[in-house]
Write an enzyme that holds these catalytic residues in place. Structure first.
Site, PDB file in Angstrom:
ATOM      1  N   ALA A   1       0.820  -1.216   0.000  1.00 15.73           N
ATOM      2  CA  ALA A   1       0.000   0.000   0.000  1.00 15.73           C
ATOM      3  C   ALA A   1       0.851   1.262   0.000  1.00 15.73           C
ATOM      4  CB  ALA A   1      -0.906  -0.008   1.233  1.00 15.73           C
ATOM      5  N   LYS A   2       2.112   1.154   0.380  1.00 12.97           N
ATOM      6  CA  LYS A   2       2.976   2.332   0.492  1.00 12.97           C
ATOM      7  C   LYS A   2       3.297   2.971  -0.856  1.00 12.97           C
ATOM      8  CE  LYS A   2       3.416   2.240   4.995  1.00 12.97           C
ATOM      9  NZ  LYS A   2       2.862   3.306   5.848  1.00 12.97           N
ATOM     10  N   ASP A   3       3.091   2.232  -1.953  1.00 12.36           N
ATOM     11  CA  ASP A   3       3.263   2.842  -3.279  1.00 12.36           C
ATOM     12  C   ASP A   3       2.399   4.084  -3.410  1.00 12.36           C
ATOM     13  OD1 ASP A   3       4.935   0.800  -3.996  1.00 12.36           O
ATOM     14  OD2 ASP A   3       3.645  -0.027  -5.564  1.00 12.36           O
TER      15      ASP A   3
ATOM     16  N   ALA B   1       3.909   7.116  -1.414  1.00 12.01           N
ATOM     17  CA  ALA B   1       5.209   7.511  -1.957  1.00 12.01           C
ATOM     18  C   ALA B   1       5.029   8.319  -3.236  1.00 12.01           C
ATOM     19  CB  ALA B   1       6.066   6.283  -2.205  1.00 12.01           C
TER      20      ALA B   1
ATOM     21  N   THR C   1       7.702   1.458   2.622  1.00 10.91           N
ATOM     22  CA  THR C   1       7.755   2.804   2.054  1.00 10.91           C
ATOM     23  C   THR C   1       9.093   3.012   1.355  1.00 10.91           C
ATOM     24  OG1 THR C   1       6.305   3.654   3.796  1.00 10.91           O
ATOM     25  CG2 THR C   1       7.551   5.276   2.533  1.00 10.91           C
TER      26      THR C   1
END
Length: 331
Positions: free
Chosen positions: A47-49, A52, A79
């Site tokens: 999910a960190k895409d 970022a 991340t």
């Protein structure tokens, strides 16, 4: 010449619009319908895409991030992977301060993607100069033409999920969602998703997941950070020993705490029953869901979305290693 709309310009265009899948076997005996949102289908496998890319593009639009710049961040791994991937595509340098709680797999992947990695002790106070927060700040200060992403205290973290994850869940469930179970770390995912969904239907319950050894659950209930809650724990990307401003506690209805052992065993259970190869927090989310079910939170009419944040391949030397599990006395 018109481009084929099925062919993307680069890998970053694949971020978001992740699939949902029904959980059929593992949820037998539980009241309600249960579906998993698989954030591992992002190109960076988490999910960190989303945050970022959103934070970097915002910095580019404002002229803060210029060609040849260096991106600096504090991360438990995911991340960092997203930032390293985006930096490669966009031509930035990437320096990451990583907790030594992060798996060897994560650290090696970051290095393979060209990131400069500084491994910092996890079990120190946030203001300790050795902590990954302070190390990242120091690197940023001494590095010209650099930006510090600062995901724990960056409102764009929330905004990214408000603009993407929340609307996707609403659309994919045709507005029928009643509960969302989300691991709470920086708080961006649970806060942004929760804010959007509650604007569509205030009755939707946002159910947080915290770690034993973290301060978030008690802070949510009392408004006070209790240092006696802070203890070492193994789960990555879940819980905190400080209060991130990227967590909007007003949209979170309640929290359940999970143990290292139960979260690890639950990750394996999901793989063995549903074929979903999820990360450590995926196990934590399933573990908390079972605890919520035992408390009678769900009914036959509940439509529960479990957010599975990342992929199990990042935990081959941890959750999916029999040696590691035996060393922890989990099996």
């Amino acid at each position: 010449m018109e481009q084929n709309p099925k062919i993307h310009k680069n890998i970053l265009e694949l971020i978001g619009n992740t699939p949902m899948v029904e959980l059929n076997t593992i949820t037998k005996g539980l009241k309600g319908k249960f579906v998993a949102k698989l954030e591992s289908f992002n190109p960076g496998h988490s999910a960190k895409d989303r945050i970022a890319l959103h934070i970097i593009e915002n910095a580019e639009e404002k002229g803060i991030l210029k060609p040849g710049a260096t991106i600096v961040e504090t991360t438990s791994g995911n991340t960092g992977f997203s930032l390293a991937m985006i930096s490669l595509v966009k031509g930035y340098k990437c320096i990451l301060a990583v907790s030594d709680k992060s798996s060897t797999d994560k650290i090696e992947m970051l290095q393979c993607m060209g990131a400069e990695v500084h491994v910092c002790p996890a079990n120190v106070k946030p203001d300790d100069p050795r902590s990954y927060y302070e190390v990242a700040k120091a690197i940023h200060k001494r590095t010209p033409n650099s930006i510090y992403i600062n995901q724990y205290f960056n409102d764009l973290n929330i905004e990214a999920h408000y603009r993407s994850t929340g609307p996707e869940i609403w659309k994919q469930t045709d507005g029928k969602v009643t509960h969302v179970v989300v691991a709470s770390g920086t708080g961006g995912t649970i806060s942004g998703t929760g804010k959007y969904l509650k604007e569509q239907n205030p009755d939707i319950q946002i159910l947080g997941v915290d770690a034993v050894g973290s301060v978030l659950k008690k802070y949510h209930e009392t408004g006070e950070l209790d240092p006696s809650e802070i203890k070492p724990y193994k789960i990555e990307g879940l819980g905190k020993n400080l209060i991130p401003s990227a967590t909007d506690f007003s949209v979170i209805d309640t929290y359940e705490k999970v143990t290292d052992k139960e979260a690890a065993l639950c990750a394996r259970e999901i793989l063995e029953t549903e074929g979903i190869f999820g990360g450590y927090t995926t196990g934590a989310v399933w573990c908390a869901t079972k605890q919520y079910a035992k408390k009678g939170v769900f009914t036959a009419h509940s439509y529960v979305v479990l957010l599975f944040a990342d992929h199990g391949s990042r935990y081959l030397n941890k959750v999916y290693s029999n040696t590691w599990m035996e060393d922890q006395k989990f099996i």
